[in-house]
Design an enzyme around this catalytic site. Structure first.
Site, PDB file in Angstrom:
ATOM      1  N   VAL A  11      -4.289  90.862  71.471  1.00  0.00           N
ATOM      2  CA  VAL A  11      -4.535  92.294  71.312  1.00  0.00           C
ATOM      3  C   VAL A  11      -4.012  93.071  72.517  1.00  0.00           C
ATOM      4  O   VAL A  11      -3.274  94.052  72.374  1.00  0.00           O
ATOM      5  CB  VAL A  11      -6.047  92.553  71.102  1.00  0.00           C
ATOM      6  CG1 VAL A  11      -6.382  94.024  71.197  1.00  0.00           C
ATOM      7  CG2 VAL A  11      -6.488  92.003  69.750  1.00  0.00           C
ATOM      8  N   LYS A 204     -14.653  97.875  62.321  1.00  0.00           N
ATOM      9  CA  LYS A 204     -13.863  96.662  62.566  1.00  0.00           C
ATOM     10  C   LYS A 204     -14.480  95.429  61.886  1.00  0.00           C
ATOM     11  O   LYS A 204     -13.821  94.708  61.145  1.00  0.00           O
ATOM     12  CB  LYS A 204     -13.754  96.445  64.080  1.00  0.00           C
ATOM     13  CG  LYS A 204     -13.168  95.126  64.484  1.00  0.00           C
ATOM     14  CD  LYS A 204     -11.718  95.022  64.102  1.00  0.00           C
ATOM     15  CE  LYS A 204     -11.215  93.615  64.336  1.00  0.00           C
ATOM     16  NZ  LYS A 204      -9.794  93.499  64.354  1.00  0.00           N
ATOM     17  N   CYS A 260     -10.012  85.355  63.997  1.00  0.00           N
ATOM     18  CA  CYS A 260     -10.749  86.581  63.673  1.00  0.00           C
ATOM     19  C   CYS A 260     -11.777  86.416  62.562  1.00  0.00           C
ATOM     20  O   CYS A 260     -12.978  86.580  62.801  1.00  0.00           O
ATOM     21  CB  CYS A 260      -9.756  87.685  63.327  1.00  0.00           C
ATOM     22  SG  CYS A 260      -8.562  87.935  64.642  1.00  0.00           S
ATOM     23  N   LYS A 320      -1.793  80.264  59.530  1.00  0.00           N
ATOM     24  CA  LYS A 320      -0.971  81.020  58.573  1.00  0.00           C
ATOM     25  C   LYS A 320       0.458  80.985  59.109  1.00  0.00           C
ATOM     26  O   LYS A 320       0.671  80.591  60.271  1.00  0.00           O
ATOM     27  CB  LYS A 320      -1.497  82.442  58.383  1.00  0.00           C
ATOM     28  CG  LYS A 320      -1.354  83.343  59.585  1.00  0.00           C
ATOM     29  CD  LYS A 320      -1.757  84.754  59.205  1.00  0.00           C
ATOM     30  CE  LYS A 320      -1.366  85.735  60.284  1.00  0.00           C
ATOM     31  NZ  LYS A 320      -1.643  87.108  59.943  1.00  0.00           N
ATOM     32  N   ARG A 327      -6.044  78.041  65.941  1.00  0.00           N
ATOM     33  CA  ARG A 327      -7.494  78.234  65.955  1.00  0.00           C
ATOM     34  C   ARG A 327      -8.028  78.304  64.531  1.00  0.00           C
ATOM     35  O   ARG A 327      -7.499  79.047  63.707  1.00  0.00           O
ATOM     36  CB  ARG A 327      -7.850  79.507  66.743  1.00  0.00           C
ATOM     37  CG  ARG A 327      -7.775  79.281  68.246  1.00  0.00           C
ATOM     38  CD  ARG A 327      -8.039  80.540  69.010  1.00  0.00           C
ATOM     39  NE  ARG A 327      -6.935  81.475  68.872  1.00  0.00           N
ATOM     40  CZ  ARG A 327      -6.920  82.701  69.434  1.00  0.00           C
ATOM     41  NH1 ARG A 327      -7.948  83.108  70.142  1.00  0.00           N
ATOM     42  NH2 ARG A 327      -5.885  83.486  69.288  1.00  0.00           N
TER      43      ARG A 327
HETATM   44  C1  UGA Z   1      -7.053  89.589  60.604  1.00  0.00           C
HETATM   45  C2  UGA Z   1      -6.968  90.957  59.900  1.00  0.00           C
HETATM   46  O1  UGA Z   1      -6.084  90.876  58.777  1.00  0.00           O
HETATM   47  C3  UGA Z   1      -6.473  92.049  60.848  1.00  0.00           C
HETATM   48  O2  UGA Z   1      -6.513  93.319  60.199  1.00  0.00           O
HETATM   49  C4  UGA Z   1      -7.388  92.085  62.088  1.00  0.00           C
HETATM   50  O3  UGA Z   1      -6.968  93.062  63.030  1.00  0.00           O
HETATM   51  C5  UGA Z   1      -7.343  90.707  62.757  1.00  0.00           C
HETATM   52  O4  UGA Z   1      -7.848  89.729  61.799  1.00  0.00           O
HETATM   53  C6  UGA Z   1      -8.233  90.750  63.983  1.00  0.00           C
HETATM   54  O5  UGA Z   1      -9.443  90.902  63.854  1.00  0.00           O
HETATM   55  O6  UGA Z   1      -7.711  90.731  65.113  1.00  0.00           O
HETATM   56  P1  UGA Z   1      -5.293  87.632  61.147  1.00  0.00           P
HETATM   57  O7  UGA Z   1      -6.488  86.798  61.428  1.00  0.00           O
HETATM   58  O8  UGA Z   1      -4.186  87.658  62.144  1.00  0.00           O
HETATM   59  O9  UGA Z   1      -5.726  89.199  60.958  1.00  0.00           O
HETATM   60  O10 UGA Z   1      -4.632  87.142  59.792  1.00  0.00           O
HETATM   61  P2  UGA Z   1      -4.708  87.497  58.245  1.00  0.00           P
HETATM   62  O11 UGA Z   1      -3.355  87.764  57.760  1.00  0.00           O
HETATM   63  O12 UGA Z   1      -5.750  88.483  57.944  1.00  0.00           O
HETATM   64  O13 UGA Z   1      -5.138  86.079  57.633  1.00  0.00           O
HETATM   65  C7  UGA Z   1      -6.376  85.463  57.948  1.00  0.00           C
HETATM   66  C8  UGA Z   1      -6.560  84.217  57.112  1.00  0.00           C
HETATM   67  O14 UGA Z   1      -6.774  84.552  55.743  1.00  0.00           O
HETATM   68  C9  UGA Z   1      -5.370  83.263  57.132  1.00  0.00           C
HETATM   69  O15 UGA Z   1      -5.840  81.945  57.259  1.00  0.00           O
HETATM   70  C10 UGA Z   1      -4.705  83.466  55.777  1.00  0.00           C
HETATM   71  O16 UGA Z   1      -4.037  82.329  55.321  1.00  0.00           O
HETATM   72  C11 UGA Z   1      -5.922  83.765  54.913  1.00  0.00           C
HETATM   73  N1  UGA Z   1      -5.589  84.550  53.701  1.00  0.00           N
HETATM   74  C12 UGA Z   1      -5.124  85.813  53.802  1.00  0.00           C
HETATM   75  C13 UGA Z   1      -5.802  83.973  52.454  1.00  0.00           C
HETATM   76  O17 UGA Z   1      -6.262  82.819  52.329  1.00  0.00           O
HETATM   77  N2  UGA Z   1      -5.535  84.713  51.325  1.00  0.00           N
HETATM   78  C14 UGA Z   1      -5.053  85.979  51.403  1.00  0.00           C
HETATM   79  O18 UGA Z   1      -4.825  86.600  50.340  1.00  0.00           O
HETATM   80  C15 UGA Z   1      -4.838  86.539  52.670  1.00  0.00           C
END
Ligand code: UGA
Length: 439
Positions: A11, A204, A260, A320, A327
């Site tokens: 961040v 948030k 997150c 992802k 993590r």
């Molecule tokens: C998440 C939020 O999307 C951000 O908006 C937020 O700012 C961030 O946390 C944070 O708190 O700092 P992030 O953890 O980087 O971001 O990644 P995401 O793209 O949200 O994915 C999180 C997890 O959900 C991954 O493991 C992804 O594979 C999974 N996911 C996501 C699914 O299983 N299905 C989906 O449709 C979308």
């Protein structure tokens, strides 16, 4: 404006580079001398598309500098951004010791009126405590406003999210602070929402927890699809046309990971419980996600009841794609189970090989390509939908594996194409048995 940023983690670093890109003069501070030395040379400590280029542009324009000397950076800043981590305590609550330490240091160092902007994800009420700590540590007669300004960037698209965010949330009760924040973000051209400090803190958590809930919901429906013979992709496509539901964040898989969602769901649940209130929806999301992590292992055991001595290819290790972050990546606990049961792991990830070897304490399981990982394998488990992995052809699985059994935790492949190629293919919520056949 002259801005100091405390903490160059995900961040902090992306925020610092973003402010510099929009013309502010930024000094970013961290205790880690190695990180600071690298950043000064334009080397990013994290893998994030576009970050290093933007960083180098800002260094060349002299709009950003890095230092371990927090006191000097904070002394004459117009605004100080707190972006240090809030890891999870054993009981699921947020660990705020790093934030409080930085708040004390800021209070002791500032020599002129300034804003303290809290970007780290913190439980509701933390900004109040930060303000008290800063005020109590002050050595000069200056005015400080503490503003909550949560961050919504996602890893892998952090630069895009910062430059094209959906909204900027400002939490403050001070009109002057709100005006300064609007000035700070003027060049961003994004919708700005000014609310109370506590509401901003909760925006948030509520946003992240809602997204986590959406994923757990869709994963439950996907598991039901497996039982009932419906296809989750057809179901979510049908749902997504309803604007009240929307068509994003409905991808079924092996659960959410990263730094997150797992942390923020537990932290909000813990916070509510601490106030005598149980968040039942979040509790369910957490439990479902914990189980979903192992859904591929259940499918694997049905095909191969004894894993000892079996060669298992593991494709994709990060939580992802487009990040090197491991993590809470579902690949790790699953590989631990495979190791325990005596399977021979052959793993591949485009980015996170060395880090994974370190975590699992075995470098021999790492292979140099998808093909090497598949070579002679009895089964293949897919944990991350990297483009390179999704581009693997059915022929490659057939040609390299001893038995083409592919268990796909991210629905990367066309199930019909895989079946037609003779591969035993299972994914999440997309059973093959009941393929739609027009009469
Ligand atoms: C998440 C939020 O999307 C951000 O908006 C937020 O700012 C961030 O946390 C944070 O708190 O700092 P992030 O953890 O980087 O971001 O990644 P995401 O793209 O949200 O994915 C999180 C997890 O959900 C991954 O493991 C992804 O594979 C999974 N996911 C996501 C699914 O299983 N299905 C989906 O449709 C979308």
């Amino acid at each position: 404006m002259k801005i100091a940023v405390a903490g160059v983690g995900y961040v902090g670093l992306v925020t610092a580079v973003g402010f510099a890109h929009h013309g502010h003069m930024v000094t970013a501070v961290d205790l880690d001398t190695q990180k600071i030395a690298g950043l000064t040379k334009g080397i990013s400590p994290i893998y994030e598309p576009g970050l290093e280029t933007l960083l180098q542009e800002q260094l060349a324009a002299n709009r950003i500098q890095f230092t371990t000397d927090g006191a000097s950076a904070y002394a004459d800043a117009d605004a100080i951004v707190i972006g240090v981590g809030t890891p999870e305590n054993e009981d699921g609550s947020a660990n705020l010791s790093a934030i409080y330490q930085v708040a004390r240091e800021i209070g002791q160092s500032i020599q002129k009126d300034c804003l303290v902007i809290v970007k780290s994800t913190v439980p509701v009420g933390t900004n109040d405590k930060i303000e008290t700590i800063v005020q109590e540590a002050l050595k000069h007669a200056v005015h400080v406003d503490v503003v909550s300004n949560p961050e919504f960037l996602a890893q892998g698209s952090a630069i895009y999210d910062t430059l094209h965010g959906s909204r900027i949330v400002i939490g403050t009760e001070s009109r002057a602070a709100e005006e300064k924040m609007r000035e700070l973000y003027d060049a961003y051209g994004q919708p700005i929402l000014a609310v109370s400090r506590r509401s901003a803190e909760l925006v948030k958590y509520a946003s992240n927890d809602f997204l986590a809930l959406k994923i757990s919901f869709v994963n439950e429906i996907a598991n039901l699809c497996d039982i009932l013979g419906a296809d989750i992709e057809e179901v979510t496509e049908g749902m997504g046309y309803d604007p009240r539901i929307g068509n994003s964040f409905l991808r079924a898989g092996i659960g959410y990971g990263g730094s997150c969602f797992p942390k923020d769901t537990k932290a909000l649940h813990w916070l509510a419980e601490d106030h005598g209130f149980v968040l039942r929806t979040i509790e369910a999301a957490i439990k479902i996600n914990e189980k979903q992590k192992y859904v591929l292992m259940h499918k694997l055991r049905k095909e191969l009841p004894n894993l000892a001595g079996k060669k298992i290819a593991v494709l994709g290790l990060t939580f992802k794609p487009n990040t090197d972050d491991l993590r809470e990546a579902p690949s790790i606990p699953n590989m631990r189970v495979l190791q325990k049961e005596g399977a021979i792991i052959q793993a591949y990830d485009p980015i996170a090989m060395a880090k994974t070897a370190e975590i699992l304490g075995d470098a021999t399981i790492m292979k140099n390509s998808v093909e090497e990982a598949l070579d002679g394998a009895d089964a293949c488990l897919i944990f991350t939908e990297w483009n390179e992995i999704c581009a693997t052809s059915p022929d490659t699985f057939n040609n390299y594996m001893a038995t083409p059994l592919v268990l796909d935790g991210r629905n990367c492949f066309d199930k019909h194409a895989m079946a037609l190629a003779g591969i035993t293919y299972q994914s999440i919520g997309r059973p093959l048995a009941k393929v739609r056949q027009l009469q």
